[in-house]
Design a protein around this motif. Sequence first.
Motif, PDB file in Angstrom:
ATOM      1  N   VAL A 187       0.829  -1.208   0.000  1.00  0.00           N
ATOM      2  CA  VAL A 187       0.000   0.000   0.000  1.00  0.00           C
ATOM      3  C   VAL A 187       0.863   1.257   0.000  1.00  0.00           C
ATOM      4  O   VAL A 187       0.474   2.282  -0.585  1.00  0.00           O
ATOM      5  CB  VAL A 187      -0.997  -0.010   1.174  1.00  0.00           C
ATOM      6  CG1 VAL A 187      -1.992  -1.143   1.022  1.00  0.00           C
ATOM      7  CG2 VAL A 187      -0.302  -0.102   2.522  1.00  0.00           C
ATOM      8  N   THR A 188       2.052   1.214   0.641  1.00  0.00           N
ATOM      9  CA  THR A 188       2.936   2.376   0.553  1.00  0.00           C
ATOM     10  C   THR A 188       3.442   2.555  -0.878  1.00  0.00           C
ATOM     11  O   THR A 188       3.567   3.685  -1.368  1.00  0.00           O
ATOM     12  CB  THR A 188       4.132   2.242   1.508  1.00  0.00           C
ATOM     13  OG1 THR A 188       4.843   1.038   1.226  1.00  0.00           O
ATOM     14  CG2 THR A 188       3.678   2.219   2.956  1.00  0.00           C
ATOM     15  N   ALA A 189       3.707   1.440  -1.564  1.00  0.00           N
ATOM     16  CA  ALA A 189       4.128   1.532  -2.963  1.00  0.00           C
ATOM     17  C   ALA A 189       3.035   2.130  -3.829  1.00  0.00           C
ATOM     18  O   ALA A 189       3.323   2.868  -4.788  1.00  0.00           O
ATOM     19  CB  ALA A 189       4.522   0.147  -3.485  1.00  0.00           C
ATOM     20  N   ALA A 190       1.775   1.841  -3.504  1.00  0.00           N
ATOM     21  CA  ALA A 190       0.672   2.417  -4.277  1.00  0.00           C
ATOM     22  C   ALA A 190       0.691   3.932  -4.194  1.00  0.00           C
ATOM     23  O   ALA A 190       0.548   4.637  -5.211  1.00  0.00           O
ATOM     24  CB  ALA A 190      -0.665   1.858  -3.775  1.00  0.00           C
ATOM     25  N   VAL A 191       0.858   4.473  -2.985  1.00  0.00           N
ATOM     26  CA  VAL A 191       0.925   5.928  -2.820  1.00  0.00           C
ATOM     27  C   VAL A 191       2.124   6.482  -3.574  1.00  0.00           C
ATOM     28  O   VAL A 191       2.033   7.514  -4.262  1.00  0.00           O
ATOM     29  CB  VAL A 191       1.010   6.283  -1.318  1.00  0.00           C
ATOM     30  CG1 VAL A 191       1.230   7.778  -1.128  1.00  0.00           C
ATOM     31  CG2 VAL A 191      -0.251   5.840  -0.592  1.00  0.00           C
ATOM     32  N   GLU A 192       3.260   5.806  -3.465  1.00  0.00           N
ATOM     33  CA  GLU A 192       4.481   6.245  -4.136  1.00  0.00           C
ATOM     34  C   GLU A 192       4.301   6.302  -5.644  1.00  0.00           C
ATOM     35  O   GLU A 192       4.673   7.273  -6.308  1.00  0.00           O
ATOM     36  CB  GLU A 192       5.610   5.277  -3.771  1.00  0.00           C
ATOM     37  CG  GLU A 192       6.948   5.589  -4.383  1.00  0.00           C
ATOM     38  CD  GLU A 192       7.653   6.711  -3.647  1.00  0.00           C
ATOM     39  OE1 GLU A 192       7.506   7.868  -4.088  1.00  0.00           O
ATOM     40  OE2 GLU A 192       8.332   6.437  -2.661  1.00  0.00           O
ATOM     41  N   ALA A 221      -1.710   0.804  -9.290  1.00  0.00           N
ATOM     42  CA  ALA A 221      -1.538   1.421  -7.970  1.00  0.00           C
ATOM     43  C   ALA A 221      -2.881   1.753  -7.337  1.00  0.00           C
ATOM     44  O   ALA A 221      -3.092   1.535  -6.131  1.00  0.00           O
ATOM     45  CB  ALA A 221      -0.681   2.681  -8.100  1.00  0.00           C
ATOM     46  N   PHE A 222      -3.816   2.272  -8.128  1.00  0.00           N
ATOM     47  CA  PHE A 222      -5.153   2.545  -7.589  1.00  0.00           C
ATOM     48  C   PHE A 222      -5.845   1.237  -7.193  1.00  0.00           C
ATOM     49  O   PHE A 222      -6.562   1.197  -6.180  1.00  0.00           O
ATOM     50  CB  PHE A 222      -5.992   3.305  -8.610  1.00  0.00           C
ATOM     51  CG  PHE A 222      -5.749   4.791  -8.615  1.00  0.00           C
ATOM     52  CD1 PHE A 222      -6.230   5.586  -7.590  1.00  0.00           C
ATOM     53  CD2 PHE A 222      -5.038   5.399  -9.637  1.00  0.00           C
ATOM     54  CE1 PHE A 222      -6.014   6.953  -7.580  1.00  0.00           C
ATOM     55  CE2 PHE A 222      -4.808   6.755  -9.645  1.00  0.00           C
ATOM     56  CZ  PHE A 222      -5.293   7.547  -8.608  1.00  0.00           C
ATOM     57  N   MET A 223      -5.630   0.170  -7.968  1.00  0.00           N
ATOM     58  CA  MET A 223      -6.224  -1.115  -7.617  1.00  0.00           C
ATOM     59  C   MET A 223      -5.650  -1.651  -6.308  1.00  0.00           C
ATOM     60  O   MET A 223      -6.369  -2.210  -5.467  1.00  0.00           O
ATOM     61  CB  MET A 223      -5.999  -2.115  -8.749  1.00  0.00           C
ATOM     62  CG  MET A 223      -6.751  -1.789 -10.028  1.00  0.00           C
ATOM     63  SD  MET A 223      -6.281  -2.868 -11.392  1.00  0.00           S
ATOM     64  CE  MET A 223      -6.922  -4.448 -10.814  1.00  0.00           C
ATOM     65  N   ILE A 224      -4.345  -1.478  -6.105  1.00  0.00           N
ATOM     66  CA  ILE A 224      -3.731  -1.904  -4.844  1.00  0.00           C
ATOM     67  C   ILE A 224      -4.315  -1.108  -3.681  1.00  0.00           C
ATOM     68  O   ILE A 224      -4.623  -1.662  -2.618  1.00  0.00           O
ATOM     69  CB  ILE A 224      -2.202  -1.722  -4.914  1.00  0.00           C
ATOM     70  CG1 ILE A 224      -1.582  -2.740  -5.877  1.00  0.00           C
ATOM     71  CG2 ILE A 224      -1.571  -1.868  -3.524  1.00  0.00           C
ATOM     72  CD1 ILE A 224      -0.105  -2.528  -6.119  1.00  0.00           C
ATOM     73  N   VAL A 305      -7.340  -0.809 -20.086  1.00  0.00           N
ATOM     74  CA  VAL A 305      -6.684  -0.978 -18.783  1.00  0.00           C
ATOM     75  C   VAL A 305      -7.531  -0.361 -17.680  1.00  0.00           C
ATOM     76  O   VAL A 305      -7.735  -0.957 -16.613  1.00  0.00           O
ATOM     77  CB  VAL A 305      -5.273  -0.358 -18.815  1.00  0.00           C
ATOM     78  CG1 VAL A 305      -4.660  -0.332 -17.417  1.00  0.00           C
ATOM     79  CG2 VAL A 305      -4.366  -1.136 -19.764  1.00  0.00           C
ATOM     80  N   VAL A 306      -8.026   0.857 -17.924  1.00  0.00           N
ATOM     81  CA  VAL A 306      -8.880   1.510 -16.920  1.00  0.00           C
ATOM     82  C   VAL A 306     -10.152   0.699 -16.704  1.00  0.00           C
ATOM     83  O   VAL A 306     -10.600   0.501 -15.566  1.00  0.00           O
ATOM     84  CB  VAL A 306      -9.205   2.951 -17.367  1.00  0.00           C
ATOM     85  CG1 VAL A 306     -10.190   3.597 -16.402  1.00  0.00           C
ATOM     86  CG2 VAL A 306      -7.927   3.779 -17.456  1.00  0.00           C
ATOM     87  N   THR A 307     -10.747   0.206 -17.792  1.00  0.00           N
ATOM     88  CA  THR A 307     -11.959  -0.607 -17.678  1.00  0.00           C
ATOM     89  C   THR A 307     -11.702  -1.879 -16.878  1.00  0.00           C
ATOM     90  O   THR A 307     -12.497  -2.261 -16.010  1.00  0.00           O
ATOM     91  CB  THR A 307     -12.486  -0.968 -19.075  1.00  0.00           C
ATOM     92  OG1 THR A 307     -12.722   0.233 -19.813  1.00  0.00           O
ATOM     93  CG2 THR A 307     -13.779  -1.764 -18.982  1.00  0.00           C
ATOM     94  N   MET A 308     -10.590  -2.535 -17.154  1.00  0.00           N
ATOM     95  CA  MET A 308     -10.258  -3.748 -16.413  1.00  0.00           C
ATOM     96  C   MET A 308     -10.076  -3.445 -14.931  1.00  0.00           C
ATOM     97  O   MET A 308     -10.463  -4.237 -14.066  1.00  0.00           O
ATOM     98  CB  MET A 308      -8.992  -4.378 -16.991  1.00  0.00           C
ATOM     99  CG  MET A 308      -8.590  -5.672 -16.299  1.00  0.00           C
ATOM    100  SD  MET A 308      -7.117  -6.418 -17.033  1.00  0.00           S
ATOM    101  CE  MET A 308      -7.816  -7.066 -18.537  1.00  0.00           C
ATOM    102  N   GLY A 309      -9.483  -2.279 -14.626  1.00  0.00           N
ATOM    103  CA  GLY A 309      -9.322  -1.902 -13.231  1.00  0.00           C
ATOM    104  C   GLY A 309     -10.648  -1.812 -12.506  1.00  0.00           C
ATOM    105  O   GLY A 309     -10.768  -2.246 -11.350  1.00  0.00           O
ATOM    106  N   PHE A 310     -11.666  -1.277 -13.165  1.00  0.00           N
ATOM    107  CA  PHE A 310     -12.995  -1.189 -12.547  1.00  0.00           C
ATOM    108  C   PHE A 310     -13.669  -2.551 -12.471  1.00  0.00           C
ATOM    109  O   PHE A 310     -14.212  -2.943 -11.433  1.00  0.00           O
ATOM    110  CB  PHE A 310     -13.875  -0.204 -13.327  1.00  0.00           C
ATOM    111  CG  PHE A 310     -13.621   1.238 -12.999  1.00  0.00           C
ATOM    112  CD1 PHE A 310     -14.089   1.792 -11.816  1.00  0.00           C
ATOM    113  CD2 PHE A 310     -12.909   2.042 -13.861  1.00  0.00           C
ATOM    114  CE1 PHE A 310     -13.856   3.115 -11.501  1.00  0.00           C
ATOM    115  CE2 PHE A 310     -12.662   3.376 -13.564  1.00  0.00           C
ATOM    116  CZ  PHE A 310     -13.137   3.919 -12.374  1.00  0.00           C
ATOM    117  N   LEU A 311     -13.654  -3.283 -13.583  1.00  0.00           N
ATOM    118  CA  LEU A 311     -14.377  -4.561 -13.616  1.00  0.00           C
ATOM    119  C   LEU A 311     -13.808  -5.588 -12.647  1.00  0.00           C
ATOM    120  O   LEU A 311     -14.541  -6.447 -12.145  1.00  0.00           O
ATOM    121  CB  LEU A 311     -14.358  -5.133 -15.035  1.00  0.00           C
ATOM    122  CG  LEU A 311     -15.219  -4.424 -16.085  1.00  0.00           C
ATOM    123  CD1 LEU A 311     -15.044  -5.084 -17.443  1.00  0.00           C
ATOM    124  CD2 LEU A 311     -16.690  -4.431 -15.679  1.00  0.00           C
TER     125      LEU A 311
END
Length: 841
Positions: A187-192, A221-224, A305-311
């Motif tokens: 989760v820290t890597a996601a913010v980074e 990163a948003f998914m994480i 990619v964005v769509t896959m992130g949501f789905l």
Amino acid sequence: MTRSPDHIPPAHDRAPKGNRDLSFGALWQQPSGMAVLASVSHRVVGKRFLITGFIFFLIAGVLALLVRTQLIVPENTFLDSQTYNQFFTMHGTIMMFLFAIPMLEGFAIYLIPLMTGARDLVYPRLGAFGYYCYLFGGAIVMSSFLFDAAPDGGWFMYVPLSTREFTAGMSADFWLIGITLAEIASVTAAVEIIAAILCSRAPGMRLTRMPILLWYLLVTAFMIAVGFPPLIIGTLILEGERLLGLPFFDTALGGDPVLWQHLFWLFGHPEVYIIFLPAAGMVATMLPVFVGKPLFGYGFVVASVVTMGFLSFGLWAHHMFATGLPNMSLTLFSAASTMVAIPTGVQIFCFIATLAQARPRLTVPMYFILGFLFIFVLGGLTGVMLASVPFNLQAHDSYFVVAHLHYVLIGGFVFPMFGALYYWVPHFTGRMMSERLGKWAFWLMFSGFNLAFFMMHLTGMRGMPRRIATYPEGIGWDRLNMLSSIGSYILAAGIAVFIFDFFRHRWRGPAAGRNPWGAATLEWLYPPQAPGYNFRAIPTVHSREPLWDQPELTRGDPEALPGALRETAPDHRRETLGCDPVSGAPIQILRLPHPSWSPLILAVGLALVFVLVLAGQYVWVTAGAVIALIGLTMWVWEPSDSGVHRDTGLPGLRLPVNIVDRRSHLYFATTGTLLISFALYASILFAGLYLWNTQPQISATTAAPDMAAAIGALVGGGLLALLAWGANRLACAQRRVGAALMDLLCVLAAATTAVALGLALMPVDPFASAFGAMGWTLGAFVAVYLVVVCYWALFNALRKLAGAVRPGQTLPDMLLSTFANGVAVMVIGAASVFLMLEVVP
């Protein structure tokens, strides 16, 4: 002569004393000896992630070979059933938690600044802290072997098997505590990653000009940030049940074992795409290089990619079709499982269309790309089969699922990873690996993989269940298992060839020239093993393929290229250029830290807390917390650089240092932290609502919270937000004493609100029902954030009263106001839930 505020050197992270004429190169010099542990360079930290992750990969591979050796013939006694269970559990645990995610983090941390035209990540210390959390968490998990307490309940740690009743030793505790610590790194890597990609790109690199890998990493990163919190909450409440006896999963007291599956797969299924997306991004980066043409359908790939992130967040119950879910739920999750194949297919077709533009160069990385396309497509086809509920019920928990999982994850991540290692190793070491040995490694891995795992489809169709240590002779599994085991040995031989080639090339590999592959992205601007500052001058880009479309970048010495921030900062500080998140226009100068011990101290203190809890030494937990607090205070006790302006080196462009508005990298970090926090908060609310819905007759017997105290907490949350806003306004008006007083009132309000939440929960017995235990979990979670607000507000007040804040330095106050607003929302939400429990029968 009085110096202007623009030239007052800050008291933190200065260049070494007595070296005020430090050269640009020396300013970015990495420490040596033991001091290397204090390095925060993205190159050093990225390599640490990659090396450590690959070592864990080899350990998991050895465990897999032992498992396959046990299954090579019927009724084998090579491993007893207990050891077999430990080996397959640790194999899956290491692969999913200690290899795949850390490896992608290593690539991201190493490559993002080089691709964006930055000199380092915007939070170098955060990356170093994340690595140490990952290392210590992995060490805790692996140390279970030393205590003969290796986990044996599967890498998914299903309840009730993992509860104290059925797993009486410490094996599950090693898993839960170690994995929780390792997940902090994620989760820290996601913010980074979010802050680095959005806030530190080269001039001209607007979002539509970013290298395609950065889009993949940004979505990941948003998914994480959203997907990992449910697992963290799940591990915490399961450990709470094991250590304290809280009845979260006890059906007799209103708990439900299926709750663990929901929380786990809310993380687990998005994680498959979290693993796949960066690997696909590497393919999308390498493929145009060897075809010699830009990626086909850049916009379609980004949209998919964005769509896959949501789905990916809408199909967690894809793994729970056999748990008795309602038919409507089965239909919806089946449809979502099928729909996710659409954005995946768009990416695959764009890759194929890129291949069709010209004849590719068949280098070793290209072989691994082609292997990825073949294997992953096959894995995707079986994924669509498993999305069908009737077929899923037949294949559930069979070796067909094992085959599918490995086709998706090894095909979708391991093959692209090896291609990426061959591709970027010249950047890591300055030397080229062998094409001949690389092709041997590929063909051994490709043939061995397909022999090993294609056979598992057939054993699964013949009814072989997962996780069995042996099987009887003569039921049709013998030869298939023999072939699978032989294939695993061939696969291991290919990996051994890669390892041999890697060590050989360090001494005998030919030196890599500048941009040896003819790539188009900025990481190849300098010769391999470029200086630690990445870019002497930060270049301006005009396209997605700057090294192809801007010949001036590739002619002559890159040290002589014009650009921004070419000269050393007047106060000898490390700097990079900050940009507008959308347009990429320069808007600020980002000050970066020199090597620092604070990330290691903070991680050591946090790891001690986890280890002492595991050992049952609760009295000494305070010692670890004190060490962590010391490390945190060393980290943050520094005057802000906001309010300072200086020239950038670009004509007529003078920029502030660390701007004070919502485009600041610090603001993105604060909001990113709040995003993770709200995902944790929502996971607790989801768990409470689930328990309330599954056994309402038991939930109804839980005592209601105290209404008066809940109302007090509700008022306190609103007051906290108001006081933090007031402190920010007074700081902006340069009323230092008034702002400090308002900060102290924030401390009082946060502490009082935490007490009110505790008083509201006093009538509730957390041991009487799972619903009551979840109420206390919600209250404790919010109280922790109130303590953070207390610390932060007290810290800001002391800095002001100590004179460590100069006029115009209001960024810490703006960030505290933003964070306090988020915490106030949590308080108001929790208090509202408590009030509804009083009103609703």
